[in-house]
Design a protein around this motif. Structure first.
Motif, mmCIF file in Angstrom:
data_model
loop_
_atom_site.group_PDB
_atom_site.id
_atom_site.type_symbol
_atom_site.label_atom_id
_atom_site.label_comp_id
_atom_site.label_asym_id
_atom_site.label_seq_id
_atom_site.Cartn_x
_atom_site.Cartn_y
_atom_site.Cartn_z
ATOM 1 N N SER A 21 0.813 -1.219 0.000
ATOM 2 C CA SER A 21 0.000 0.000 0.000
ATOM 3 C C SER A 21 0.842 1.264 0.000
ATOM 4 O O SER A 21 0.331 2.351 0.291
ATOM 5 N N ALA A 22 2.124 1.162 -0.341
ATOM 6 C CA ALA A 22 3.009 2.324 -0.430
ATOM 7 C C ALA A 22 3.545 2.444 -1.851
ATOM 8 O O ALA A 22 3.897 1.436 -2.483
ATOM 9 N N LEU A 23 3.581 3.676 -2.354
ATOM 10 C CA LEU A 23 4.153 3.939 -3.668
ATOM 11 C C LEU A 23 4.690 5.358 -3.646
ATOM 12 O O LEU A 23 3.932 6.310 -3.426
ATOM 13 N N ARG A 24 5.997 5.509 -3.847
ATOM 14 C CA ARG A 24 6.589 6.838 -3.866
ATOM 15 C C ARG A 24 6.360 7.474 -5.234
ATOM 16 O O ARG A 24 6.969 7.085 -6.231
ATOM 17 N N LEU A 25 5.489 8.478 -5.260
ATOM 18 C CA LEU A 25 5.144 9.123 -6.517
ATOM 19 C C LEU A 25 5.806 10.487 -6.678
ATOM 20 O O LEU A 25 5.854 11.028 -7.783
ATOM 21 N N HIS A 26 6.309 11.090 -5.605
ATOM 22 C CA HIS A 26 6.939 12.408 -5.747
ATOM 23 C C HIS A 26 8.323 12.252 -6.370
ATOM 24 O O HIS A 26 9.101 11.379 -6.004
ATOM 25 N N ARG A 27 8.600 13.121 -7.342
ATOM 26 C CA ARG A 27 9.826 13.043 -8.118
ATOM 27 C C ARG A 27 9.957 14.329 -8.924
ATOM 28 O O ARG A 27 9.009 15.121 -8.980
ATOM 29 N N SER A 28 11.097 14.533 -9.571
ATOM 30 C CA SER A 28 11.333 15.739 -10.372
ATOM 31 C C SER A 28 11.697 15.366 -11.800
ATOM 32 O O SER A 28 12.447 14.411 -12.032
ATOM 33 N N ILE A 29 11.144 16.117 -12.739
ATOM 34 C CA ILE A 29 11.472 16.007 -14.162
ATOM 35 C C ILE A 29 12.215 17.283 -14.544
ATOM 36 O O ILE A 29 11.734 18.394 -14.273
ATOM 37 N N ARG A 30 13.394 17.161 -15.152
ATOM 38 C CA ARG A 30 14.236 18.332 -15.445
ATOM 39 C C ARG A 30 14.288 18.578 -16.942
ATOM 40 O O ARG A 30 14.548 17.656 -17.724
ATOM 41 N N TRP A 31 14.030 19.828 -17.327
ATOM 42 C CA TRP A 31 14.057 20.214 -18.743
ATOM 43 C C TRP A 31 15.205 21.196 -18.946
ATOM 44 O O TRP A 31 15.032 22.405 -18.946
ATOM 45 N N GLY A 32 16.415 20.641 -19.115
ATOM 46 C CA GLY A 32 17.607 21.465 -19.241
ATOM 47 C C GLY A 32 17.717 22.398 -18.054
ATOM 48 O O GLY A 32 17.455 22.025 -16.908
ATOM 49 N N ALA A 33 18.135 23.644 -18.316
ATOM 50 C CA ALA A 33 18.198 24.655 -17.263
ATOM 51 C C ALA A 33 16.994 25.590 -17.307
ATOM 52 O O ALA A 33 16.958 26.590 -16.593
ATOM 53 N N VAL A 34 15.992 25.250 -18.125
ATOM 54 C CA VAL A 34 14.806 26.102 -18.236
ATOM 55 C C VAL A 34 13.824 25.834 -17.107
ATOM 56 O O VAL A 34 13.317 26.769 -16.475
ATOM 57 N N ALA A 35 13.534 24.554 -16.821
ATOM 58 C CA ALA A 35 12.495 24.259 -15.830
ATOM 59 C C ALA A 35 12.743 22.929 -15.149
ATOM 60 O O ALA A 35 13.213 21.970 -15.772
ATOM 61 N N ASN A 36 12.407 22.892 -13.871
ATOM 62 C CA ASN A 36 12.264 21.651 -13.117
ATOM 63 C C ASN A 36 10.787 21.489 -12.780
ATOM 64 O O ASN A 36 10.155 22.436 -12.287
#
Length: 514
Positions: free
Chosen positions: A282-297
């Motif tokens: 019943s646990a699932l780590r869904l928080h994470r980051s997607i990085r688009w170069g130096a324009v956006a995280n």
């Protein structure tokens, strides 16, 4: 997109084995083929500078009531190809996976070693059939500031409430990335007067959740959107059960942690997620980051799994100013571990923009018209200290933060103050709230109390009550925002129109009309 039939009309004489590089003897020895097993389409997601996830799930009968898509009780080999062109003349990677019954014959291919900032096309083969072709992209290399991000986002797709035309309109824009911000499915049983009939009743177990996901994926508009660009997803309440909070369900029923575990399993099986997001019970780590170069995280948050119970009432709803529990300093909507993770992501960020993809209203919102005040204890207004810790971090680290929100079935834009309890507090971030795909029916551009809400919440700058999505173009210089709306979803193929346009500039946390 080019169909698999037209794509290979000129080369079928080679045979499917030659097309995908499968040895003819092995192909001839296989079992009698199934009918078309790709009725749920294809998808990709989780782009990095050198990789992406490719997804499909085999099903010959998407609405089979056992949730297994009419597939046989055996493993099925699945081949895949990745090419730099949609005609697959330049195949750069190929391989094979096994679709197993215990994961509902889903396939997750995690690729690495690809070119940064590149467009690719992919397809699968199983049981003598070829899948539709999907388009995907890798993220730009770290430090690249010249590559803008075309990001579209939406939420809340209720199959019974309407047609998924917003997915088609979003696909027609050919974005670089699509973010889905919760309520991909609705767990409800049948409505009395649905626009469309769904298969199965209320989702209470693994079979029910698998079936509901399969019916969504079998929808042709959904398939268009999934095939056009990589997706990143987070859940909200209806992906499991309306109004759940942490380990507590809204209503008595099946043991909740068992139900949550089975909903999580079906969610993973049906989304283009990495093995890092595979559930552990019943646990699932869904928080994470997607990085688009130096324009956006893009920091994707989970406001359901770790939150404290709703303030004052224990259930989601509107509470008055006398509800002091919502100000308790130890209350959290993210949980301590996720709060610490997000603080670290913001502290270390070197991107021009930090986007926070999440589910519920973050800026303060007084929902009571006229005298008195009323706040939703389901949104961040029920977790004021948690919000203040986040706004303090955004302010301290001087981040250009834009919060992307779902949940409320309408478009909103506004300013997030450093401390909404302080009348002199300045804005530190912008919030953009997307409407739903179909939930709540057609809606209206404005409601009778729209102007009252805007007048009583002066930090809110825009509202539209139709269905649709939000389209953005994000560069170093600015973030352009178009709120895309449809006049109806109770009938298919309505056109999309721009109900509001804004520009956000670095260092100026306010949505300026374009």
């Amino acid at each position: 997109m080019i169909s698999r039939r037209s794509l290979f009309a000129g080369g079928v004489g080679l045979g499917m084995s030659a097309v995908l590089g499968v040895p003819p003897a092995r192909a001839a020895a296989r079992r009698a083929p199934l009918p078309d097993p790709f009725r749920l389409g294809v998808a990709s997601g989780e782009p990095t500078p050198d990789g992406v996830v490719l997804w499909t799930r085999l099903a010959v009968d998407p609405i089979a009531l056992d949730g297994l898509g009419g597939m046989p009780d055996r493993a099925v080999p699945v081949q895949w190809q990745l090419a730099t062109d949609e005609n697959f003349r330049h195949v750069v990677r190929r391989g094979a996976e096994t679709a197993r019954r215990d994961e509902a014959h889903s396939v997750h291919v995690e690729l690495g070693g690809l070119r940064p900032g590149a467009e690719y096309f992919y397809r699968f083969r199983a049981e003598g059939e070829l899948s539709p072709v999907g388009r995907t992209l890798t993220a730009p290399a770290p430090g690249v500031r010249s590559r803008a991000l075309n990001l579209s986002f939406t939420s809340c797709a209720d199959y019974q409430a309407g047609w998924f035309t917003p997915y088609r309109r979003m696909a027609e824009d050919q974005p670089d990335l699509i973010a889905f911000l919760g309520d991909y499915i609705y767990e409800y049983g049948d409505y009395k007067y649905p626009v469309r009939d769904q298969a199965g009743g209320e989702c209470l177990d693994l079979a029910g959740y698998r079936l509901r996901h399969a019916q969504h994926k079998a929808d042709p508009e959904s398939q268009l959107a999934h095939a056009i660009a990589p997706w990143v997803v987070v859940w909200d309440d209806h992906d499991i059960e309306n109004g759940w909070a942490g380990d507590v369900p809204e209503q008595p029923g099946p043991p909740f942690l068992r139900r949550r575990a089975e909903a999580f399993q079906a969610y993973y099986e049906n989304m283009p997620l990495r093995r890092a997001q595979k559930p552990d019970g019943s646990a699932l780590r869904l928080h994470r980051s997607i990085r688009w170069g130096a324009v956006a995280n893009l920091h994707l948050l989970d406001t359901r799994q770790y939150r404290d119970l709703y303030a004052c009432t224990g259930r989601s709803g509107t509470v008055g100013p006398g509800c002091q529990e919502r100000f308790a300093p130890n209350r959290t909507i993210l949980g301590q571990e996720q709060e610490a993770w997000l603080d670290g992501e913001l502290r270390r960020s070197e991107a021009t923009w930090d986007l926070l993809g999440q589910q519920v209203f973050l800026m303060e919102m007084d929902w009571t018209n006229g005298e008195g005040k009323g706040y939703s204890n389901e949104g961040w207004d029920g977790y004021v200290a948690s919000r203040n810790r986040l706004t303090a971090a955004i302010d301290a680290y001087r981040r250009n933060a834009v919060v992307l929100t779902g949940d409320v079935h309408s478009h909103w834009a506004g300013e997030i103050k450093r401390d909404h309890q302080d009348p002199e507090s300045r804005p530190v971030a912008v919030e953009l709230v997307t409407t739903s795909v179909t939930s709540a029916g057609n809606g209206l551009d404005e409601y009778p109390n729209t102007q009252v809400l805007l007048d009583e919440n002066p930090h809110v700058k825009f509202f539209n009550g139709r269905r649709g999505y939000v389209r953005t173009r994000i560069s170093r210089q600015e973030m352009k925002v178009d709120f895309r709306s449809l006049s109806r979803v109770t009938e298919p193929y309505a056109p999309a129109y721009t109900s509001g346009s804004f520009v956000i500039e670095p260092g100026r946390p306010t949505p300026n009309p374009a």
